[in-house]
Design a protein around this motif. Structure first.
Motif, PDB file in Angstrom:
ATOM      1  N   TYR A   1      39.972 -65.152 -27.641  1.00 47.44           N
ATOM      2  CA  TYR A   1      40.167 -66.595 -27.478  1.00 47.44           C
ATOM      3  C   TYR A   1      41.597 -66.896 -27.014  1.00 47.44           C
ATOM      4  O   TYR A   1      41.802 -67.708 -26.100  1.00 47.44           O
ATOM      5  N   ILE A   2      42.571 -66.225 -27.613  1.00 44.88           N
ATOM      6  CA  ILE A   2      43.973 -66.419 -27.217  1.00 44.88           C
ATOM      7  C   ILE A   2      44.173 -65.993 -25.763  1.00 44.88           C
ATOM      8  O   ILE A   2      44.841 -66.686 -24.988  1.00 44.88           O
ATOM      9  N   ALA A   3      43.574 -64.863 -25.386  1.00 41.53           N
ATOM     10  CA  ALA A   3      43.694 -64.383 -24.000  1.00 41.53           C
ATOM     11  C   ALA A   3      43.085 -65.385 -23.021  1.00 41.53           C
ATOM     12  O   ALA A   3      43.638 -65.629 -21.945  1.00 41.53           O
ATOM     13  N   ILE A   4      41.955 -65.973 -23.400  1.00 40.85           N
ATOM     14  CA  ILE A   4      41.311 -66.977 -22.546  1.00 40.85           C
ATOM     15  C   ILE A   4      42.218 -68.199 -22.394  1.00 40.85           C
ATOM     16  O   ILE A   4      42.426 -68.704 -21.283  1.00 40.85           O
TER      17      ILE A   4
ATOM     18  N   LEU B   1      48.149 -70.225 -17.635  1.00 40.68           N
ATOM     19  CA  LEU B   1      48.868 -69.598 -16.526  1.00 40.68           C
ATOM     20  C   LEU B   1      48.135 -69.765 -15.198  1.00 40.68           C
ATOM     21  O   LEU B   1      48.629 -69.342 -14.158  1.00 40.68           O
ATOM     22  N   LYS B   2      46.947 -70.369 -15.265  1.00 46.25           N
ATOM     23  CA  LYS B   2      46.114 -70.590 -14.076  1.00 46.25           C
ATOM     24  C   LYS B   2      45.840 -69.281 -13.323  1.00 46.25           C
ATOM     25  O   LYS B   2      45.898 -69.224 -12.090  1.00 46.25           O
ATOM     26  N   SER B   3      45.545 -68.238 -14.097  1.00 43.03           N
ATOM     27  CA  SER B   3      45.241 -66.923 -13.507  1.00 43.03           C
ATOM     28  C   SER B   3      43.954 -67.000 -12.707  1.00 43.03           C
ATOM     29  O   SER B   3      42.977 -67.621 -13.130  1.00 43.03           O
ATOM     30  N   GLU B   4      43.981 -66.365 -11.542  1.00 47.39           N
ATOM     31  CA  GLU B   4      42.802 -66.381 -10.679  1.00 47.39           C
ATOM     32  C   GLU B   4      42.290 -64.987 -10.361  1.00 47.39           C
ATOM     33  O   GLU B   4      41.135 -64.832  -9.985  1.00 47.39           O
ATOM     34  N   ARG B   5      43.151 -63.967 -10.501  1.00 51.15           N
ATOM     35  CA  ARG B   5      42.739 -62.611 -10.144  1.00 51.15           C
ATOM     36  C   ARG B   5      42.983 -61.662 -11.298  1.00 51.15           C
ATOM     37  O   ARG B   5      43.697 -61.972 -12.234  1.00 51.15           O
ATOM     38  N   GLY B   6      42.377 -60.495 -11.191  1.00 44.08           N
ATOM     39  CA  GLY B   6      42.598 -59.453 -12.178  1.00 44.08           C
ATOM     40  C   GLY B   6      42.031 -59.815 -13.543  1.00 44.08           C
ATOM     41  O   GLY B   6      41.123 -60.647 -13.669  1.00 44.08           O
ATOM     42  N   LEU B   7      42.592 -59.201 -14.557  1.00 36.33           N
ATOM     43  CA  LEU B   7      42.124 -59.423 -15.915  1.00 36.33           C
ATOM     44  C   LEU B   7      42.328 -60.871 -16.340  1.00 36.33           C
ATOM     45  O   LEU B   7      41.455 -61.469 -16.988  1.00 36.33           O
ATOM     46  N   GLY B   8      43.451 -61.450 -15.968  1.00 36.30           N
ATOM     47  CA  GLY B   8      43.699 -62.856 -16.298  1.00 36.30           C
ATOM     48  C   GLY B   8      42.671 -63.774 -15.675  1.00 36.30           C
ATOM     49  O   GLY B   8      42.215 -64.733 -16.299  1.00 36.30           O
ATOM     50  N   GLY B   9      42.282 -63.496 -14.442  1.00 37.87           N
ATOM     51  CA  GLY B   9      41.253 -64.286 -13.773  1.00 37.87           C
ATOM     52  C   GLY B   9      39.904 -64.145 -14.462  1.00 37.87           C
ATOM     53  O   GLY B   9      39.136 -65.101 -14.564  1.00 37.87           O
ATOM     54  N   TRP B  10      39.621 -62.933 -14.953  1.00 38.80           N
ATOM     55  CA  TRP B  10      38.374 -62.687 -15.679  1.00 38.80           C
ATOM     56  C   TRP B  10      38.332 -63.543 -16.947  1.00 38.80           C
ATOM     57  O   TRP B  10      37.343 -64.195 -17.230  1.00 38.80           O
TER      58      TRP B  10
END
Length: 161
Positions: free
Chosen positions: A111-114, A120-129
């Motif tokens: 949940y924290i990672a999500i 951070l508005k991640s769009e790619r990689g693990l953050g995007g996932w």
């Protein structure tokens, strides 16, 4: 016979890892994987003549009931709910508490990672996932189930041998 049980229990841990990978990629837990978990339980505990079958059955029914309720509330997918029964059998009553604690910790970290990936508005990689989980409203819960159950299954397998 203890060796056969050890091999089957370690295979169940490996299968859970494979289930997690597939669920992470496809948001799907195949029925064949659920049946394979059940078969591995039967081999592992059958080799030992089912020493605590009542505790195993209690754990399987309890986790399945929780999974069913969560599925009805649309908090889990059907594959996750079906997986709960053989997973509970494999963990047994003695594995429920460590599994529950690990599952809670892994779920909080997920949940924290999500949340962080969304901030951070991640769009790619693990953050995007992670970010897509929030926007799509889909979480591959086989991943936390595996991260919580694999260590317990391995410790139990090594403890018995």
């Amino acid at each position: 016979m203890a060796t056969l049980s050890l091999i089957a229990q370690l295979a169940a841990a490996a299968l859970m890892a494979g289930i997690a990978l597939r669920d992470a990629k496809q948001f799907r837990i195949p029925n064949a994987a659920v049946l394979a978990m059940l078969a591995l339980y039967l081999v592992a505990q059958g080799a030992l003549l089912f020493p605590d079958w009542t505790g195993d059955l209690f754990a399987g029914v309890l986790l399945f009931a929780l999974g069913l309720v969560m599925w009805l509330l649309r908090a889990l997918g059907a594959g996750d709910a079906k997986l709960m029964f053989p997973l509970g059998l494999s963990l047994g009553a003695s594995g429920l508490m460590p599994f529950a604690i690990l599952l809670m910790l892994v779920s909080i970290l997920l949940y924290i990672a999500i949340l962080i990936s969304r901030l951070l508005k991640s769009e790619r990689g693990l953050g995007g996932w992670f970010s897509r989980m929030k926007t799509e409203g889909r979480v591959p819960y086989g991943v936390p189930l595996a991260l919580a159950s694999v260590p317990v299954l391995i410790v139990q397998a090594l403890w018995i041998s």
